[in-house]
Write a protein that holds these residues in place. Structure first.
Motif, PDB file in Angstrom:
ATOM      1  N   THR A 307       0.832  -1.202   0.000  1.00 60.12           N
ATOM      2  CA  THR A 307       0.000   0.000   0.000  1.00 60.12           C
ATOM      3  C   THR A 307       0.864   1.248   0.000  1.00 60.12           C
ATOM      4  O   THR A 307       2.061   1.203   0.307  1.00 60.12           O
ATOM      5  N   LEU A 308       0.248   2.373  -0.302  1.00 52.32           N
ATOM      6  CA  LEU A 308       0.856   3.673  -0.080  1.00 52.32           C
ATOM      7  C   LEU A 308       0.302   4.250   1.211  1.00 52.32           C
ATOM      8  O   LEU A 308      -0.909   4.443   1.346  1.00 52.32           O
ATOM      9  N   GLY A 309       1.183   4.447   2.180  1.00 53.26           N
ATOM     10  CA  GLY A 309       0.797   5.083   3.427  1.00 53.26           C
ATOM     11  C   GLY A 309       0.406   4.152   4.550  1.00 53.26           C
ATOM     12  O   GLY A 309       0.325   4.577   5.705  1.00 53.26           O
ATOM     13  N   GLN A 310       0.180   2.858   4.257  1.00 57.01           N
ATOM     14  CA  GLN A 310      -0.232   1.926   5.305  1.00 57.01           C
ATOM     15  C   GLN A 310       0.669   0.705   5.401  1.00 57.01           C
ATOM     16  O   GLN A 310       0.333  -0.247   6.090  1.00 57.01           O
ATOM     17  N   GLY A 311       1.799   0.732   4.717  1.00 56.01           N
ATOM     18  CA  GLY A 311       2.729  -0.380   4.808  1.00 56.01           C
ATOM     19  C   GLY A 311       2.235  -1.617   4.106  1.00 56.01           C
ATOM     20  O   GLY A 311       1.658  -1.560   3.008  1.00 56.01           O
ATOM     21  N   LEU A 312       2.414  -2.746   4.747  1.00 55.92           N
ATOM     22  CA  LEU A 312       2.061  -4.046   4.191  1.00 55.92           C
ATOM     23  C   LEU A 312       0.770  -4.542   4.832  1.00 55.92           C
ATOM     24  O   LEU A 312       0.659  -4.597   6.054  1.00 55.92           O
ATOM     25  N   LEU A 313      -0.205  -4.903   4.009  1.00 56.61           N
ATOM     26  CA  LEU A 313      -1.472  -5.451   4.483  1.00 56.61           C
ATOM     27  C   LEU A 313      -1.472  -6.948   4.248  1.00 56.61           C
ATOM     28  O   LEU A 313      -1.273  -7.410   3.117  1.00 56.61           O
ATOM     29  N   VAL A 314      -1.694  -7.723   5.313  1.00 55.53           N
ATOM     30  CA  VAL A 314      -1.677  -9.178   5.226  1.00 55.53           C
ATOM     31  C   VAL A 314      -3.028  -9.718   5.681  1.00 55.53           C
ATOM     32  O   VAL A 314      -3.512  -9.372   6.766  1.00 55.53           O
ATOM     33  N   LEU A 315      -3.636 -10.570   4.842  1.00 54.46           N
ATOM     34  CA  LEU A 315      -4.921 -11.193   5.150  1.00 54.46           C
ATOM     35  C   LEU A 315      -4.745 -12.694   5.241  1.00 54.46           C
ATOM     36  O   LEU A 315      -4.059 -13.300   4.414  1.00 54.46           O
ATOM     37  N   TYR A 325       1.532  -4.239   8.671  1.00 56.02           N
ATOM     38  CA  TYR A 325       2.916  -4.248   9.135  1.00 56.02           C
ATOM     39  C   TYR A 325       3.559  -2.943   8.676  1.00 56.02           C
ATOM     40  O   TYR A 325       3.480  -2.582   7.491  1.00 56.02           O
ATOM     41  N   GLY A 326       4.201  -2.249   9.624  1.00 56.83           N
ATOM     42  CA  GLY A 326       4.771  -0.948   9.311  1.00 56.83           C
ATOM     43  C   GLY A 326       6.151  -0.746   9.886  1.00 56.83           C
ATOM     44  O   GLY A 326       6.907  -1.708  10.102  1.00 56.83           O
ATOM     45  N   SER A 332      11.081  -0.233   6.320  1.00 58.06           N
ATOM     46  CA  SER A 332      11.824   1.016   6.179  1.00 58.06           C
ATOM     47  C   SER A 332      10.906   2.227   6.101  1.00 58.06           C
ATOM     48  O   SER A 332      11.274   3.320   6.516  1.00 58.06           O
ATOM     49  N   ALA A 333       9.704   2.051   5.533  1.00 58.13           N
ATOM     50  CA  ALA A 333       8.741   3.142   5.394  1.00 58.13           C
ATOM     51  C   ALA A 333       7.375   2.523   5.099  1.00 58.13           C
ATOM     52  O   ALA A 333       7.248   1.300   4.968  1.00 58.13           O
ATOM     53  N   LEU A 334       6.355   3.375   4.983  1.00 61.63           N
ATOM     54  CA  LEU A 334       4.984   2.894   4.784  1.00 61.63           C
ATOM     55  C   LEU A 334       4.540   2.919   3.325  1.00 61.63           C
ATOM     56  O   LEU A 334       3.453   2.429   3.014  1.00 61.63           O
ATOM     57  N   ALA A 349       9.413  -3.477  -2.313  1.00 59.85           N
ATOM     58  CA  ALA A 349      10.123  -2.309  -2.827  1.00 59.85           C
ATOM     59  C   ALA A 349       9.569  -1.089  -2.117  1.00 59.85           C
ATOM     60  O   ALA A 349       8.451  -0.655  -2.379  1.00 59.85           O
ATOM     61  N   VAL A 350      10.344  -0.548  -1.178  1.00 64.18           N
ATOM     62  CA  VAL A 350       9.903   0.578  -0.361  1.00 64.18           C
ATOM     63  C   VAL A 350      10.387   1.870  -1.022  1.00 64.18           C
ATOM     64  O   VAL A 350      11.581   2.018  -1.308  1.00 64.18           O
ATOM     65  N   GLN A 351       9.463   2.787  -1.272  1.00 65.72           N
ATOM     66  CA  GLN A 351       9.798   4.002  -2.011  1.00 65.72           C
ATOM     67  C   GLN A 351      10.967   4.755  -1.376  1.00 65.72           C
ATOM     68  O   GLN A 351      10.932   5.097  -0.199  1.00 65.72           O
ATOM     69  N   GLU A 352      12.003   4.979  -2.183  1.00 67.54           N
ATOM     70  CA  GLU A 352      13.200   5.732  -1.801  1.00 67.54           C
ATOM     71  C   GLU A 352      14.025   5.057  -0.703  1.00 67.54           C
ATOM     72  O   GLU A 352      15.015   5.627  -0.244  1.00 67.54           O
TER      73      GLU A 352
END
Length: 366
Positions: A307-315, A325-326, A332-334, A349-352
């Motif tokens: 996601t953008l802004g919420q990290g990793l969403l796991v279902l 997960y953040g 490293s970032a969200l 792949a975490v932006q920047e």
């Protein structure tokens, strides 16, 4: 592991003191990873993982869990111009990356080594690598006005000449078909691209701005229009909407699950669950709390969305339990632009911020 924050270093130091012999084993574990000895590293990870179960302090558990199961890999300054990854694909041990500035690079997961094939540059032209596809011995790279191909057999990278017409610009999605690709563009309809030529595929009516293409297990093809939603294509590429209100599935970025029950991650519309019926699908759940989905993959027992802004969403596949997960979990970032699964690792792949490589045991450890 390449680099730890001071806080994490302190946590690991305290953890090492709490159980005799753990410091030596952690040192051996990190050395095995650096040397590419994954058999030794996996053995030590199992041993330390059992000791992790005996730690009661939550801070110590978190530090130990990160050290064992989460690694940060930086993007080299001298090989990659733009650290904003726009596409990613795992092909066995090889991890292919494309950036917004047109960089194309490969990372060897076992050798921990980078190779650059195209160096990006600052430009007013749109150079973003939108899609990476593996077809036998060839790896295809699609961008706004160009197609790059890497030949595994010849160990050679080359570019194809694409007609300079608007109907071929904005190549952004593709599936393998015969000796080439079926591609969606930012204009309308589909394009057939092969090593020896290109042609248009007529659709009636044509879909506009096809950003998503995926072949399902039953052979059907899903096509996602940024504005019109998700459609099923027949053998003549005629499109039928997946659900009656196709706008629910607009801007699809990932479709996970089975043919009978699909989970669609969209950019702007959150998560949509679809149940197959006799005459198509019906919406059973729409979750708008996870709005900006960028990508998604399946792990054993889990659906993972970036996601953008919420990290990793796991279902959870069975219980649909949802967890984010953040940064507090070690990311490293969200803002995550793409995810790939190269068993047993989930790669973000975490932006920047480079790559976060996460062992699947990370999600199974309390």
């Amino acid at each position: 592991m390449q680099r730890f924050s001071l806080l994490l270093f302190v946590i690991l130091f305290l953890t090492a003191l709490s159980v005799p012999g753990r410091a030596d084993e952690m040192s051996e574990f990190r050395m095995s990873l650096e040397q590419g000895d994954y058999l030794r590293a996996d053995y030590l990870r199992t041993v330390l993982g059992k000791k992790l179960e005996t730690i009661e302090d939550p801070l110590l558990r978190t530090g130990m869990k990160r050290a064992l199961y989460l690694e940060h890999v930086s993007l080299p300054e001298d090989l990659i111009y733009d650290h904003a990854v726009s596409s990613m694909l795992a092909d066995g041990d090889d991890l292919w990356l494309g950036s917004r500035s047109g960089d194309i690079a490969r990372y060897s997961l076992s050798e921990r080594r980078w190779t650059s094939f195209v160096r990006g540059q600052e430009s007013l032209a749109i150079r973003a690598v939108q899609s990476i596809i593996v077809q036998g011995e060839h790896v295809w790279f699609l961008s706004y006005g160009s197609v790059g191909v890497y030949s595994k057999r010849q160990n050679r990278f080359f570019s194809l000449d694409i007609p300079d017409r608007k109907e071929y610009r904005g190549l952004q999605s593709a599936i393998v078909e015969g000796r080439g690709l079926i591609c969606g563009t930012q204009s309308s309809g589909l394009r057939r691209i092969r090593l020896d030529g290109q042609s248009l595929i007529r659709q009636e009516p044509p879909l506009e701005n096809i950003t998503f293409l995926q072949r399902q297990s039953d052979g059907r093809v899903l096509a996602g229009s940024e504005e019109q939603g998700l459609f099923v294509l027949d053998r003549l590429f005629r499109a039928s909407p997946v659900v009656q209100n196709s706008r629910l599935t607009a801007a699809a970025r990932a479709v996970l699950g089975t043919v009978s029950e699909m989970i669609v991650g969209t950019y702007g519309g959150g998560i949509v669950r679809l149940k197959r019926e006799e005459r198509g699908y019906r919406t059973i759940i729409s979750d708008y709390s996870s709005r900006w989905i960028t990508d998604g993959v399946e792990l054993p027992g889990l659906y993972c969305f970036s996601t953008l802004g919420q990290g990793l969403l796991v279902l959870g596949r069975d219980d649909s339990e949802k967890r984010y997960y953040g940064i507090e979990d070690g990311l490293s970032a969200l803002d995550i632009s793409a995810v790939e699964y190269a068993s047993p690792f989930l790669i973000c792949a975490v932006q920047e911020q480079g790559l976060n490589i996460i062992h699947e045991k990370f999600f199974k450890t309390p």
